[in-house]
Design an enzyme around this catalytic site. Structure first.
Site, mmCIF file in Angstrom:
data_model
loop_
_atom_site.group_PDB
_atom_site.id
_atom_site.type_symbol
_atom_site.label_atom_id
_atom_site.label_comp_id
_atom_site.label_asym_id
_atom_site.label_seq_id
_atom_site.Cartn_x
_atom_site.Cartn_y
_atom_site.Cartn_z
ATOM 1 N N ASP A 87 -23.937 -9.538 -1.345
ATOM 2 C CA ASP A 87 -23.444 -8.329 -1.994
ATOM 3 C C ASP A 87 -24.560 -7.371 -2.386
ATOM 4 O O ASP A 87 -24.500 -6.183 -2.118
ATOM 5 C CB ASP A 87 -22.575 -8.676 -3.224
ATOM 6 C CG ASP A 87 -23.243 -9.673 -4.164
ATOM 7 O OD1 ASP A 87 -24.393 -10.091 -3.894
ATOM 8 O OD2 ASP A 87 -22.619 -10.043 -5.170
ATOM 9 N N ASP A 113 -31.238 -7.844 -5.612
ATOM 10 C CA ASP A 113 -31.701 -7.388 -6.927
ATOM 11 C C ASP A 113 -33.169 -7.777 -7.079
ATOM 12 O O ASP A 113 -34.031 -7.124 -6.496
ATOM 13 C CB ASP A 113 -30.793 -8.030 -7.983
ATOM 14 C CG ASP A 113 -31.037 -7.518 -9.391
ATOM 15 O OD1 ASP A 113 -31.423 -6.352 -9.542
ATOM 16 O OD2 ASP A 113 -30.840 -8.285 -10.348
HETATM 17 P P1 IMP Z 1 -31.391 -11.722 -7.122
HETATM 18 O O1 IMP Z 1 -31.849 -13.114 -6.848
HETATM 19 O O2 IMP Z 1 -31.939 -11.177 -8.406
HETATM 20 O O3 IMP Z 1 -31.636 -10.767 -5.980
HETATM 21 O O4 IMP Z 1 -29.879 -11.864 -7.440
HETATM 22 C C1 IMP Z 1 -28.905 -11.491 -6.606
HETATM 23 C C2 IMP Z 1 -27.552 -11.859 -7.160
HETATM 24 O O5 IMP Z 1 -27.393 -11.467 -8.534
HETATM 25 C C3 IMP Z 1 -26.527 -11.099 -6.399
HETATM 26 O O6 IMP Z 1 -26.101 -11.806 -5.265
HETATM 27 C C4 IMP Z 1 -25.436 -10.894 -7.415
HETATM 28 O O7 IMP Z 1 -24.551 -11.994 -7.413
HETATM 29 C C5 IMP Z 1 -26.144 -10.847 -8.740
HETATM 30 N N1 IMP Z 1 -26.348 -9.440 -9.178
HETATM 31 C C6 IMP Z 1 -27.511 -8.766 -9.262
HETATM 32 N N2 IMP Z 1 -27.335 -7.505 -9.673
HETATM 33 C C7 IMP Z 1 -26.008 -7.360 -9.856
HETATM 34 C C8 IMP Z 1 -25.175 -6.256 -10.273
HETATM 35 O O8 IMP Z 1 -25.617 -5.130 -10.572
HETATM 36 N N3 IMP Z 1 -23.834 -6.511 -10.316
HETATM 37 C C9 IMP Z 1 -23.289 -7.718 -9.996
HETATM 38 N N4 IMP Z 1 -24.021 -8.766 -9.592
HETATM 39 C C10 IMP Z 1 -25.369 -8.598 -9.533
HETATM 40 MG MG MG Z 2 -24.251 -13.229 -5.438
#
Ligand code: IMP
Ligand code: MG
Length: 175
Positions: free
Chosen positions: A94, A97
């Site tokens: 999705d 981040d």
């Molecule tokens: P990362 O490891 O920080 O890149 O985390 C990614 C995961 O965190 C995504 O797959 C989402 O499930 C969740 N996530 C990060 N930012 C958001 C947001 O703004 N809204 C909803 N879910 C988020």
């Molecule tokens: Mg996720």
């Protein structure tokens, strides 16, 4: 909450992405790996715009340590049944981040000897990146701010909204 991307804007982007992927995977052995739960809606719309043959599988990744220990590597368990040897894997998520989850996951997939591994995320919040990972295909680059809808949740809410919204400060208790 404020509207960020309307349903029609999302649909238009997903169609473009599907065409792009179809073109680039024409003579490949495409294996789509969908990361649940957040990308279920995006993935189901995207695959309807992919016109080359593919296999599809779904996986849930558990990420630990991000909140309490910001510097800890996420611990990921990979389902044993996934056989991606020689396949051209396209991971669908999705949102990218901090990048910690997909960075670690991509590394893990590499041990299973795929032919290639690429990442496709609907949203890219690159200003929050903590590790060196970027999507090969993405829908929209966005600024910081917590987004919900079209599969994305806040505390398991809002996944069913057909459009994407940014939550206001007072709607976010803690992340
Ligand atoms: P990362 O490891 O920080 O890149 O985390 C990614 C995961 O965190 C995504 O797959 C989402 O499930 C969740 N996530 C990060 N930012 C958001 C947001 O703004 N809204 C909803 N879910 C988020
Ligand atoms: Mg996720």
């Amino acid at each position: 909450m404020e509207l960020l991307f309307s349903a029609s804007k999302i649909a238009e982007k997903v169609e473009t992405l599907g065409l792009q992927i179809s073109k680039e995977y024409q003579s490949k052995d495409l294996y789509i790996l969908v990361i649940l739960k957040g990308s279920f809606m995006f993935a189901s719309d995207l695959v309807r715009n992919i016109n080359v043959p593919f296999q599809i599988d779904f996986i849930r990744i558990s990420t630990y340590g991000n909140k309490d220990m910001p510097n800890a590597k996420p611990s990921i368990t990979l389902d044993q049944i996934i056989d991606i040897k020689g396949k051209d894997v396209l991971v669908i998520d999705d949102i990218l981040d901090t990048g910690n989850t997909l960075f670690a996951f991509k590394e893990l997939l590499g041990f299973k000897n795929p032919n290639s591994v690429k990442l496709c995320t609907l949203l890219d919040k690159s200003c929050r990146r903590e590790v060196n990972v970027s999507p090969d295909y993405w829908g929209f680059k966005i600024n910081d701010g917590f987004v919900v809808g079209y599969g994305l949740d806040y505390a398991e809410k809002y996944r069913g909204l057909p459009q994407i919204y940014v939550l206001n400060e007072d709607e976010i208790r803690q992340r």
